[in-house]
Design a protein around this motif. Structure first.
Motif, short mmCIF file in Angstrom:
data_model
loop_
_atom_site.label_atom_id
_atom_site.label_comp_id
_atom_site.label_asym_id
_atom_site.label_seq_id
_atom_site.Cartn_x
_atom_site.Cartn_y
_atom_site.Cartn_z
N UNK A 46 0.78 -1.23 0.00
CA UNK A 46 0.00 0.00 0.00
C UNK A 46 0.81 1.28 0.00
N UNK A 47 0.19 2.34 -0.55
CA UNK A 47 0.85 3.63 -0.65
C UNK A 47 1.06 4.28 0.71
N UNK A 75 5.42 6.39 4.32
CA UNK A 75 6.29 6.36 5.50
C UNK A 75 7.75 6.25 5.10
N UNK A 76 8.05 5.38 4.13
CA UNK A 76 9.43 5.21 3.69
C UNK A 76 9.94 6.46 2.99
N UNK A 77 9.13 7.04 2.13
CA UNK A 77 9.53 8.26 1.41
C UNK A 77 9.82 9.39 2.40
N UNK A 78 8.96 9.52 3.40
CA UNK A 78 9.19 10.55 4.44
C UNK A 78 10.53 10.34 5.12
N UNK A 128 9.75 -0.73 -2.85
CA UNK A 128 10.11 0.54 -3.47
C UNK A 128 11.53 0.40 -4.00
N UNK A 129 11.73 0.85 -5.21
CA UNK A 129 13.06 0.82 -5.82
C UNK A 129 13.83 2.05 -5.35
N UNK A 130 15.09 1.84 -4.95
CA UNK A 130 15.95 2.96 -4.57
C UNK A 130 17.26 2.87 -5.35
N UNK A 131 17.56 3.94 -6.10
CA UNK A 131 18.82 4.03 -6.84
C UNK A 131 19.58 5.25 -6.34
N UNK A 132 20.80 5.05 -5.86
CA UNK A 132 21.66 6.13 -5.39
C UNK A 132 22.71 6.43 -6.46
N UNK A 133 22.79 7.70 -6.84
CA UNK A 133 23.77 8.15 -7.83
C UNK A 133 24.69 9.18 -7.20
N UNK A 174 7.55 -1.15 7.41
CA UNK A 174 7.10 0.23 7.56
C UNK A 174 5.61 0.29 7.91
N UNK A 175 5.30 1.08 8.92
CA UNK A 175 3.92 1.29 9.33
C UNK A 175 3.25 2.30 8.39
N UNK A 176 1.95 2.19 8.16
CA UNK A 176 1.25 3.16 7.30
C UNK A 176 1.37 4.58 7.84
#
Length: 594
Positions: free
Chosen positions: A64-65, A70-73, A280-285, A306-308
């Motif tokens: 779920x979004x 939560x992860x994006x934050x 979620x895909x994470x790419x570090x450049x 991650x909690x909602x």
């Protein structure tokens, strides 16, 4: 202290202070070297905003979004230069989207969630076209970010979506190119008639040539798998053609096939994720002072940890949409067309699906079952056709004993398909049946179980009603359908009969695979789900009926070790044999059985 020493110390301090002033006068982005960009990407969320299974009326634990939020934050707190993109198939996939908000005008809970999360761009997936051009336009209107598809045009040649966008982070110019799946016409037929779709590789190359001197970093967000799905020779629908034609690409996001991908090819970091917001895909450049990418890494982050986030779940509009969906299922709210979700509108006398003998191997695809006979009977009744074809879309689909509501029906028929009737010959029907039977692996001596071709997902396996037939798994794909009988007599190749089939299969198999020459002669005014609801309402209590009109032959699964081996699978001591059969000879070679 001596005078000379004092002067030296003062001069040193003055120089030190001036140096500090010069340093702090510069923006931090200019002095950090190497600089870092963090690309976060989602794909194939399929409408799962809340993190909820509406079929079962239960919260999920890893999707779920709300969890993505939560992860994006967290990442945005840790990193100053974050980019967030989506790779499509986000607007379709559950009762909230398909039965309510995709058919209404105005605000949409998925788009509200995307705007709250602050996406920088999204690419159109193939499922964005399921509801026609109107929904695509609505997405573009509601989004606070560019909606991209560089390989999509209108039939008059004009662009139908923005091909790319350029954004900035800390003075770094980032070009984001979006590509949709060119197979959409195969699946959605008339719904995509206003559009034309180009191959992803050449389309990406054209845009790279336009922006390569305008940007420092190039990101491609492509709603295709890494490898071609249909066009193996031309590669028009595979992201590896983008890699071959566009080595300048720094990051490539893939999707559509719901697979986890994390790899680096040449100078390109590639990421893909599973569906429903599970990852979620994470790419570090890392970039040097010349704004050149000098290092890259890829990770795919599991959302189970991650909690909602309240950003999503406490948004008034999203919370109301979630409640409205549950009310619709329970019968307390109307659908988009004004009809009720029905609440409890029927009863199942007993469980319709048999229990799996082997963990993870669906009995519903090994033999005729009451769920499939119900769907096919309803299709025959509504279409007036001679023969019907339908798939068990999910291996877990069932009508359990007890109350039946709209969630139950969604659980056995998750797509908003309509029903077609088309005239076919006996030869054409047999070819279609062979196409379907290719979903099995061929049986070989020593196999203790039946397994499935990993190249043909289960939703492509249709079961047929109105004819009796056998599937001989001792034979290779293309030579398996045996003893086809229609009304008690062998079906001849020249005999004509009518076939009931959903709109998706008509476009993606019968026409795309050139299995049937005829065109549809009738289309239902309502969805197959609506037909199932009406049938159950009319009958009240439904009982499982199985006519056993088909069976698998050409296999011998007996062995004195079979029960022992199956117990090991069911106890978790052996891998579920979904894509490769349990074979006694192999197990003995490995020392598992002695």
């Amino acid at each position: 202290m001596h005078t000379k020493g004092l002067k030296t110390t003062i001069l040193f301090l003055l120089f030190f202070c001036l140096s500090l002033g010069m340093i702090f006068a510069q923006p931090m982005a200019e002095i950090q070297s190497p600089q870092k960009l963090v690309l976060l990407a989602t794909t194939d969320i399929h409408g799962n905003v809340w993190g909820f299974s509406y079929e079962n009326d239960k919260d999920t634990t890893n999707t779920g979004m709300a969890r993505i939020a939560r992860y994006v934050e967290q990442v945005r707190k840790e990193e100053p230069n974050v980019i967030l993109v989506d790779n499509g198939d986000i607007i379709q996939g559950n009762i909230m989207t398909d039965d309510l908000y995709n058919k209404r005008e105005g605000e949409h809970p998925v788009m509200r969630a995307m705007n709250l999360l602050g996406y920088d761009a999204m690419s159109l997936g193939n499922h964005e076209f399921n509801f026609g051009e109107g929904l695509v336009k609505r997405i573009e209107t509601l989004a606070n970010f560019p909606v991209l598809a560089a390989n999509l045009a209108r039939v008059d040649g004009t662009m139908a979506a923005q091909p790319y966008t350029i954004i900035k982070r800390a003075g770094i110019k980032i070009g984001i190119i979006g590509l949709t799946n060119p197979n959409a016409p195969r699946w959605d037929g008339e719904k995509v008639d206003p559009f034309t779709f180009a191959a992803v590789g050449p389309a990406a190359r054209k845009v790279v040539d336009i922006i390569k001197d305008k940007v420092d970093v190039i990101i491609v967000v492509a709603h295709v798998g890494l490898y071609p799905e249909y066009d193996e020779e031309g590669g028009s629908d595979g992201a590896n053609s983008i890699l071959a034609l566009c080595p300048e690409v720094d990051a490539l996001i893939v999707g559509h096939d719901h697979n986890t991908v994390k790899q680096i090819e040449g100078n390109t970091a590639i990421g893909g994720a599973r569906n429903l917001g599970r990852e979620v895909i994470r790419i570090d450049l890392s970039l040097n002072e010349k704004k050149e990418v000098i290092d890259r890494s890829v990770d795919v982050v599991d959302m189970a940890n991650y909690e909602p986030s309240d950003l999503i779940r406490k948004n008034a509009f999203i919370a109301e949409a979630h409640k409205a969906t549950r009310d619709f299922i329970s019968g307390g709210a109307p659908s988009a067309d004004g009809t009720s979700g029905g609440g409890i509108f029927g009863q199942a006398a007993v469980d319709f699906q048999p229990k799996n003998e082997i963990k993870g191997i669906p009995e519903g695809k090994l033999r005729d079952t009451a769920v499939m006979d119900l769907i096919n009977d309803v299709q025959l009744e509504n279409s007036g056709a001679d023969v019907s074809a339908a798939a068990l879309f999910a291996d877990t689909s069932d009508i359990p004993k007890g109350d039946i509501n709209y969630g139950t029906i969604f659980g056995i028929y998750k797509y908003d398909n309509t029903l077609y009737r088309v005239t076919v010959t006996g030869k054409e029907l047999k070819a279609y049946m062979e196409w379907s039977a290719a979903c099995y692996n061929q049986w070989v001596s020593g196999d203790l179980s039946i397994s499935f071709n990993p190249e043909k997902p289960g939703y492509l396996y249709d079961m047929f009603a109105g004819v009796d037939y056998e599937i001989d798994l001792s034979q290779p794909a293309g030579s398996r359908i045996k003893n086809v009988m229609f009304k008690g007599k062998p079906l001849s190749d020249t005999q004509q009969l009518t076939l009931a089939v959903n709109n998706y299969r008509y476009s993606s198999a019968l026409k795309a695979q050139k299995l049937v020459a005829g065109t549809k002669e009738w289309e239902s005014p309502n969805s197959i789900r609506d037909m199932l609801v009406a049938y159950i309402k009319a009958h009240g209590t439904i009982y499982p009926k199985v006519d056993n009109n088909w069976k698998i032959v050409g296999v011998n699964l007996s062995s004195p070790y079979r029960d022992q081996v199956i117990k090991m699978v069911n106890d978790g001591k052996l891998e579920v044999p979904y894509a490769k059969s349990l074979n006694i000879n192999e197990l003995k070679k490995q020392g598992i059985i002695k």
